[in-house]
Structures are given as structure tokens and as C-alpha cells.
Design a protein around this motif. Sequence first.
Motif, PDB file in Angstrom:
ATOM      1  N   ASP A  48       1.730   9.094  -0.366  1.00  0.00           N
ATOM      2  CA  ASP A  48       1.805   8.074  -1.405  1.00  0.00           C
ATOM      3  C   ASP A  48       0.854   6.952  -1.009  1.00  0.00           C
ATOM      4  O   ASP A  48       1.119   6.191  -0.080  1.00  0.00           O
ATOM      5  CB  ASP A  48       3.233   7.545  -1.530  1.00  0.00           C
ATOM      6  CG  ASP A  48       3.385   6.545  -2.665  1.00  0.00           C
ATOM      7  OD1 ASP A  48       2.353   6.049  -3.175  1.00  0.00           O
ATOM      8  OD2 ASP A  48       4.527   6.252  -3.048  1.00  0.00           O
ATOM      9  N   GLU A  52      -6.010  -2.388  -3.865  1.00  0.00           N
ATOM     10  CA  GLU A  52      -4.753  -1.671  -3.978  1.00  0.00           C
ATOM     11  C   GLU A  52      -5.009  -0.168  -3.932  1.00  0.00           C
ATOM     12  O   GLU A  52      -6.001   0.320  -4.427  1.00  0.00           O
ATOM     13  CB  GLU A  52      -4.016  -2.036  -5.271  1.00  0.00           C
ATOM     14  CG  GLU A  52      -4.717  -1.638  -6.568  1.00  0.00           C
ATOM     15  CD  GLU A  52      -5.653  -2.723  -7.072  1.00  0.00           C
ATOM     16  OE1 GLU A  52      -6.060  -3.558  -6.249  1.00  0.00           O
ATOM     17  OE2 GLU A  52      -5.969  -2.710  -8.271  1.00  0.00           O
ATOM     18  N   ARG A  74       6.037  -3.643   6.904  1.00  0.00           N
ATOM     19  CA  ARG A  74       5.878  -2.479   6.029  1.00  0.00           C
ATOM     20  C   ARG A  74       6.140  -1.216   6.854  1.00  0.00           C
ATOM     21  O   ARG A  74       5.218  -0.559   7.321  1.00  0.00           O
ATOM     22  CB  ARG A  74       4.471  -2.439   5.423  1.00  0.00           C
ATOM     23  CG  ARG A  74       4.130  -3.635   4.559  1.00  0.00           C
ATOM     24  CD  ARG A  74       2.687  -3.572   4.063  1.00  0.00           C
ATOM     25  NE  ARG A  74       2.458  -2.411   3.204  1.00  0.00           N
ATOM     26  CZ  ARG A  74       1.592  -1.434   3.470  1.00  0.00           C
ATOM     27  NH1 ARG A  74       0.885  -1.448   4.581  1.00  0.00           N
ATOM     28  NH2 ARG A  74       1.426  -0.437   2.628  1.00  0.00           N
ATOM     29  N   THR A 109       2.056   3.119  -0.943  1.00  0.00           N
ATOM     30  CA  THR A 109       2.986   2.621   0.075  1.00  0.00           C
ATOM     31  C   THR A 109       2.716   3.361   1.375  1.00  0.00           C
ATOM     32  O   THR A 109       1.915   4.274   1.437  1.00  0.00           O
ATOM     33  CB  THR A 109       4.451   2.865  -0.334  1.00  0.00           C
ATOM     34  OG1 THR A 109       4.687   4.283  -0.372  1.00  0.00           O
ATOM     35  CG2 THR A 109       4.743   2.284  -1.714  1.00  0.00           C
ATOM     36  N   ARG A 110       3.438   2.978   2.426  1.00  0.00           N
ATOM     37  CA  ARG A 110       3.338   3.698   3.705  1.00  0.00           C
ATOM     38  C   ARG A 110       4.391   4.801   3.724  1.00  0.00           C
ATOM     39  O   ARG A 110       5.258   4.861   4.598  1.00  0.00           O
ATOM     40  CB  ARG A 110       3.561   2.740   4.868  1.00  0.00           C
ATOM     41  CG  ARG A 110       2.514   1.650   5.006  1.00  0.00           C
ATOM     42  CD  ARG A 110       2.738   0.880   6.290  1.00  0.00           C
ATOM     43  NE  ARG A 110       2.321   1.654   7.465  1.00  0.00           N
ATOM     44  CZ  ARG A 110       2.758   1.416   8.700  1.00  0.00           C
ATOM     45  NH1 ARG A 110       3.639   0.466   8.932  1.00  0.00           N
ATOM     46  NH2 ARG A 110       2.325   2.153   9.703  1.00  0.00           N
TER      47      ARG A 110
END
Length: 322
Positions: free
Chosen positions: A144, A107, A167, A147-148
Motif C-alpha cells: 500500500d 503523496e 508511522r 501508508t506503511r
Amino acid sequence: MTGAASHRLAEALDWARRLHDPDFADWDGHLAWLEADPANAALFDAVSLDLEAATAGLAPEPAPEPLPEAANDNPPAGVGRRWWLGSALAAALVGVIGIAGWTFRAEAPSSPLTIATALGQTRAVRLADGTQVAMNGGTTLHVDRATRAVSFGEGEAYFDVVHDPARPFRLQIGAASVEDIGTAFNVRRHDKMIEVAVRTGVVSFDPDGGTEPDDDAVILKAGQAIRIVDDRGAVRRVDRASVGGWRTGQLSYGDVALSEVANDLSRAIGQPVRLAPGDGMRRFSGTFKVDADAATSVRRFAAISGMRATRDGAGWRLTPEG
């Protein structure tokens, strides 16, 4: 950390170190390593981003004083910027790895990372998903890593996005947002002006970021651009080949304020280019080349815009001819 994970981490750290060498040329080898295992790209990006944070703000150390000739008739060669860079990277990698070893987690880190360029500086960034970003001078991005999502500050950048329908890549530009539908596009932002131009593919541009009940999203296809000034926008056609042209030193404009061109020129050469307020409202259309010599670039632009370029402290001042 297992032996396999430790080996992968060592490979990622080695690639991160090698890519900082000015003479690095093994791009095919790097791509082959990235494609050999889907986890490699995420691992490399995590290491690289942590390395960026660890080395942020570091300045080159002064060159060491030469030894007296009597003590050493053959002083070591090649001590300078590259030596310092290697030392700084080594120190930063120690900080990234930690005394007890650094454990990679699939992650992404939760804290956003700020990446910035100074005026006159360009930079290439590869995100964890493979998306490539070319940053022009005076540009700030907030990535970030969970996330994308990327938040765009001031400046200009070219995005070559890896499309993933599950995504979507999302770029926040103030209140507005851009969502990728498989594309390469360029973004400029200065004061109250935002411009998004599409070179390939399609993007969805939403002036309010999708926060309003009535969705005002505009679909932009290759060869189209949207320009927002003082919350008023218009879509126009553009030459696809000119989108992101700043990467090769080519700046192209169609009926824009001269002050806007001067700002872009300042970003490119790293020196302020000033105009009187009234002169900055003049309109300009055309294409010109920016090269390594700032004086030549400024005078070239002055010649085609009907202005005169004169030195003004550390920068330049443009005044009307005649």
C-alpha cells in the motif's frame, strides 16, 4: 514541473535505470544520493514502483537474426539480454513519464502494488521509507503506497524495517498482523502455517489483527519466533543468526513436518519436491545448505533426513530409505 523538480526526476529515473544493470556497483553513490535529500528516497521509490508495474509480465525478445557474413563481417557484439533489458526499461520509462511529462507528487499513489517472485527466484525491494525486503521464491506481497502497510500472501520474506514511532510499519498476514517496534524479522507462510522469527529488535504479533476486543498481541524479541499452525500457536527460542538464513542458502528447522521442509526446498530451487502424504508427516530437525545446483541440494537434504531422492518429471520425489 519546475527546473529543480525536473532535475530530481531525471536523477531518480537514471538511478532506476542503472540499478537494473547486472554490473551495477555504485551502491555508495546511490546511498549518498538517497541521503542527500529526504525527498529523493520517496521519489526513487515512486519511480521504481511505477517501473515495476510498467515492466510486469514483459518477456525477453528473441535475439535478432545474424546478418549474412557478406553484408557484415563484424556483427555488433553484446546484443542479448542486457540490450533487451535496456530497451524494455526505456520503453517502460516512456510509459511512466508520459508524452507530456510525468509530474511527481509527494503523496504516494493510492493503488496498491503487487510484487511477486517465481519459485527459485529471489528479489530485493526497497520501500519508500527505506525499509528493505528480501523476497524468497514463490512469494507475493501487496504494498500500500499510501501508508506503511504491506499485505503478505504466500511464501517467505525478510524485512529490515526503518523504525518510525509516528508511522508504525504494519504487515498483514491473513487475519494476523505484525507491527514493527524497530526490527529485522523473517516471515514464512504456507497453507495454514505462519511463522514470524525476529533477528533484531522487537515486533508485536497479533493473531487476529487487533480486530477482537481482547487484544491477544504477543511481543516477540530478538531470538524469538512464533509459529501458528491451524490457529494454534507457540513461542519458542531461535538462533538469531539463523533468522533469514535462506538469503545465504542456509535452511534451519526444529521439529517440523518433512512436508514443510520439502515446500521450502521447492521454493528455493524452483522445482517441485514431493512426498507421499504419510511421509510428509515425518518430523525433521536440522540445518542444511541449498546451492545453485538443485540436484546436489535435494540429495543433501535427503541424506540427512533419511530419505532417498529420485527424479520425478520436472521435479523430485523423496521416499524413505530401506
